[in-house]
Design a protein around this motif. Structure first.
Motif, PDB file in Angstrom:
ATOM      1  N   THR A 223     -51.860  29.673  40.988  1.00 26.00           N
ATOM      2  CA  THR A 223     -52.669  29.060  39.943  1.00 26.00           C
ATOM      3  C   THR A 223     -54.148  29.318  40.209  1.00 26.00           C
ATOM      4  O   THR A 223     -54.645  28.989  41.286  1.00 26.00           O
ATOM      5  CB  THR A 223     -52.415  27.542  39.908  1.00 26.00           C
ATOM      6  N   PRO A 224     -54.861  29.890  39.242  1.00 26.60           N
ATOM      7  CA  PRO A 224     -56.302  30.077  39.430  1.00 26.60           C
ATOM      8  C   PRO A 224     -57.048  28.755  39.271  1.00 26.60           C
ATOM      9  O   PRO A 224     -56.622  27.871  38.527  1.00 26.60           O
ATOM     10  CB  PRO A 224     -56.673  31.054  38.310  1.00 26.60           C
ATOM     11  N   ARG A 225     -58.168  28.625  39.978  1.00 25.49           N
ATOM     12  CA  ARG A 225     -59.024  27.442  39.861  1.00 25.49           C
ATOM     13  C   ARG A 225     -60.158  27.798  38.891  1.00 25.49           C
ATOM     14  O   ARG A 225     -61.201  28.303  39.293  1.00 25.49           O
ATOM     15  CB  ARG A 225     -59.584  27.044  41.225  1.00 25.49           C
TER      16      ARG A 225
ATOM     17  N   LEU B 235     -47.973  30.831  31.851  1.00 26.93           N
ATOM     18  CA  LEU B 235     -48.036  29.852  30.773  1.00 26.93           C
ATOM     19  C   LEU B 235     -49.232  28.910  30.835  1.00 26.93           C
ATOM     20  O   LEU B 235     -49.833  28.694  31.889  1.00 26.93           O
ATOM     21  CB  LEU B 235     -46.751  29.029  30.745  1.00 26.93           C
ATOM     22  N   LEU B 236     -49.520  28.363  29.662  1.00 27.00           N
ATOM     23  CA  LEU B 236     -50.418  27.224  29.518  1.00 27.00           C
ATOM     24  C   LEU B 236     -49.548  25.986  29.389  1.00 27.00           C
ATOM     25  O   LEU B 236     -48.692  25.904  28.501  1.00 27.00           O
ATOM     26  CB  LEU B 236     -51.290  27.386  28.272  1.00 27.00           C
ATOM     27  N   TRP B 237     -49.787  25.029  30.309  1.00 28.32           N
ATOM     28  CA  TRP B 237     -48.979  23.802  30.355  1.00 28.32           C
ATOM     29  C   TRP B 237     -49.894  22.613  30.083  1.00 28.32           C
ATOM     30  O   TRP B 237     -51.029  22.572  30.566  1.00 28.32           O
ATOM     31  CB  TRP B 237     -48.326  23.673  31.728  1.00 28.32           C
TER      32      TRP B 237
ATOM     33  N   GLU C 250     -46.694  24.205  24.702  1.00 30.15           N
ATOM     34  CA  GLU C 250     -46.691  25.149  25.828  1.00 30.15           C
ATOM     35  C   GLU C 250     -46.891  26.533  25.232  1.00 30.15           C
ATOM     36  O   GLU C 250     -46.418  26.804  24.117  1.00 30.15           O
ATOM     37  CB  GLU C 250     -45.351  25.083  26.564  1.00 30.15           C
ATOM     38  N   VAL C 251     -47.576  27.406  25.939  1.00 32.84           N
ATOM     39  CA  VAL C 251     -47.744  28.789  25.489  1.00 32.84           C
ATOM     40  C   VAL C 251     -47.410  29.710  26.657  1.00 32.84           C
ATOM     41  O   VAL C 251     -47.913  29.515  27.767  1.00 32.84           O
ATOM     42  CB  VAL C 251     -49.182  29.071  25.002  1.00 32.84           C
ATOM     43  N   ASP C 252     -46.572  30.725  26.414  1.00 27.44           N
ATOM     44  CA  ASP C 252     -46.144  31.651  27.463  1.00 27.44           C
ATOM     45  C   ASP C 252     -46.495  33.084  27.075  1.00 27.44           C
ATOM     46  O   ASP C 252     -46.060  33.564  26.021  1.00 27.44           O
ATOM     47  CB  ASP C 252     -44.629  31.568  27.660  1.00 27.44           C
ATOM     48  N   PHE C 253     -47.263  33.757  27.937  1.00 25.58           N
ATOM     49  CA  PHE C 253     -47.560  35.177  27.726  1.00 25.58           C
ATOM     50  C   PHE C 253     -48.312  35.715  28.933  1.00 25.58           C
ATOM     51  O   PHE C 253     -49.301  35.105  29.357  1.00 25.58           O
ATOM     52  CB  PHE C 253     -48.411  35.376  26.469  1.00 25.58           C
ATOM     53  N   PRO C 254     -47.850  36.823  29.510  1.00 24.37           N
ATOM     54  CA  PRO C 254     -46.649  37.566  29.158  1.00 24.37           C
ATOM     55  C   PRO C 254     -45.390  36.855  29.640  1.00 24.37           C
ATOM     56  O   PRO C 254     -45.368  36.280  30.726  1.00 24.37           O
ATOM     57  CB  PRO C 254     -46.838  38.897  29.877  1.00 24.37           C
ATOM     58  N   GLU C 255     -44.362  36.915  28.827  1.00 24.32           N
ATOM     59  CA  GLU C 255     -43.071  36.324  29.173  1.00 24.32           C
ATOM     60  C   GLU C 255     -41.990  37.379  29.016  1.00 24.32           C
ATOM     61  O   GLU C 255     -42.136  38.317  28.230  1.00 24.32           O
ATOM     62  CB  GLU C 255     -42.760  35.115  28.291  1.00 24.32           C
TER      63      GLU C 255
ATOM     64  N   LEU D 280     -53.456  26.834  33.286  1.00 25.64           N
ATOM     65  CA  LEU D 280     -52.749  28.105  33.425  1.00 25.64           C
ATOM     66  C   LEU D 280     -51.978  28.162  34.738  1.00 25.64           C
ATOM     67  O   LEU D 280     -52.515  27.844  35.802  1.00 25.64           O
ATOM     68  CB  LEU D 280     -53.762  29.251  33.377  1.00 25.64           C
ATOM     69  N   ILE D 281     -50.720  28.579  34.658  1.00 30.05           N
ATOM     70  CA  ILE D 281     -49.854  28.762  35.823  1.00 30.05           C
ATOM     71  C   ILE D 281     -49.173  30.117  35.690  1.00 30.05           C
ATOM     72  O   ILE D 281     -48.554  30.406  34.660  1.00 30.05           O
ATOM     73  CB  ILE D 281     -48.775  27.660  35.922  1.00 30.05           C
ATOM     74  N   LEU D 282     -49.253  30.950  36.720  1.00 31.07           N
ATOM     75  CA  LEU D 282     -48.616  32.274  36.677  1.00 31.07           C
ATOM     76  C   LEU D 282     -47.190  32.149  37.215  1.00 31.07           C
ATOM     77  O   LEU D 282     -46.842  32.636  38.303  1.00 31.07           O
ATOM     78  CB  LEU D 282     -49.432  33.287  37.471  1.00 31.07           C
TER      79      LEU D 282
END
Length: 243
Positions: free
Chosen positions: A89-91, A127-129, A140-145, A212-214
């Motif tokens: 996860t980026p800060r 995704l965006l959680w 929730e938004v997922d990309f790239p998925e 954002l979580i990868l």
């Protein structure tokens, strides 16, 4: 990758040029100011949580993550019958939430350059959680998925009659080539781009702050074969907020 864009102010960029980090050492001193390794070793992934059974899959950053050759690397494989992923996860600095929390934004532009080996059973769900943790109500938004052996797509999740529903926008591309995947989240819309070409717009955009979580995991459309293994690489990531 670097710099402001019309309508967007850059707030985060990472190209992993600070140096290599050995397997299990990420983020380490070189990257800890800007990254977290995400979920701890042994945390059940999405498939394990849904099954409610003893985990056959989960997050294991100490077994998966490294930085090599100027890229963040996921070594995706199985050990002792458990397929292993990771969700760094980026800060991202911001002031979207109250009180402000790292990595929380209300609207933004997110872009990554990445590629992977075609390992059936492992997938990206970057995704965006919702900061609220209330899902599916807050979306929730997922990309790239997509499964690493299948096509890349984007998905915007939303609540319908209290249950999860989603709009899915497909590409015709696979992860085995380098791609730049971008999502632009604005009020009332989210648009997905792959290599500069729009896959389409969803109006099911979140209305509350998201982080954002990868998330890279397995077993959602069938588990990988026990001997399946390979790599997923993130060359760079850049994030903007509305100017």
């Amino acid at each position: 990758m670097t710099g402001d864009l019309p309508g967007w102010k850059q707030v985060f960029v990472e190209d992993f040029s600070a140096g290599d980090v050995p397997l299990g050492g990420f983020p380490g001193p070189l990257y800890s100011a800007k990254w977290s390794a995400g979920y701890k070793d042994g945390t059940p992934d999405t498939a394990a949580q849904r099954s409610g059974k003893k985990a056959r899959s989960g997050y294991y950053p100490s077994k998966v993550l490294s930085v090599r050759n100027g890229a963040l690397d996921w070594y995706l494989h199985s050990e002792n019958g458990i397929s292993m992923g990771a969700a760094p996860t980026p800060r991202i600095p911001n002031a979207s939430s109250n009180p402000p929390r790292a990595n929380s934004l209300l609207h933004g532009r997110y872009s990554v350059r990445y590629r992977g080996d075609a390992i059936a059973g492992f997938k990206t769900a970057w995704l965006l959680w919702p900061d609220s943790g209330v899902w599916p109500r807050d979306g929730e938004v997922d990309f790239p998925e997509g499964d690493l052996a299948s096509i890349i797509y984007g998905a915007a999740h939303f609540a319908r009659n209290g249950r999860d529903a989603f709009e899915k926008l497909d590409s015709d591309q696979y992860v085995t080539s380098w791609h730049v995947a971008t999502m632009e989240w604005s009020p009332g819309r989210i648009e997905f781009f792959l290599d500069g070409q729009s896959l389409g717009v969803s109006t099911k955009a979140p209305k509350t702050p998201m982080h954002l979580i990868l998330q890279t995991e397995s077993c959602l459309t069938g588990c990988p074969a026990p001997a399946a293994r390979g790599h997923l690489s993130l060359d760079w990531i850049s994030v903007w907020v509305p100017a």
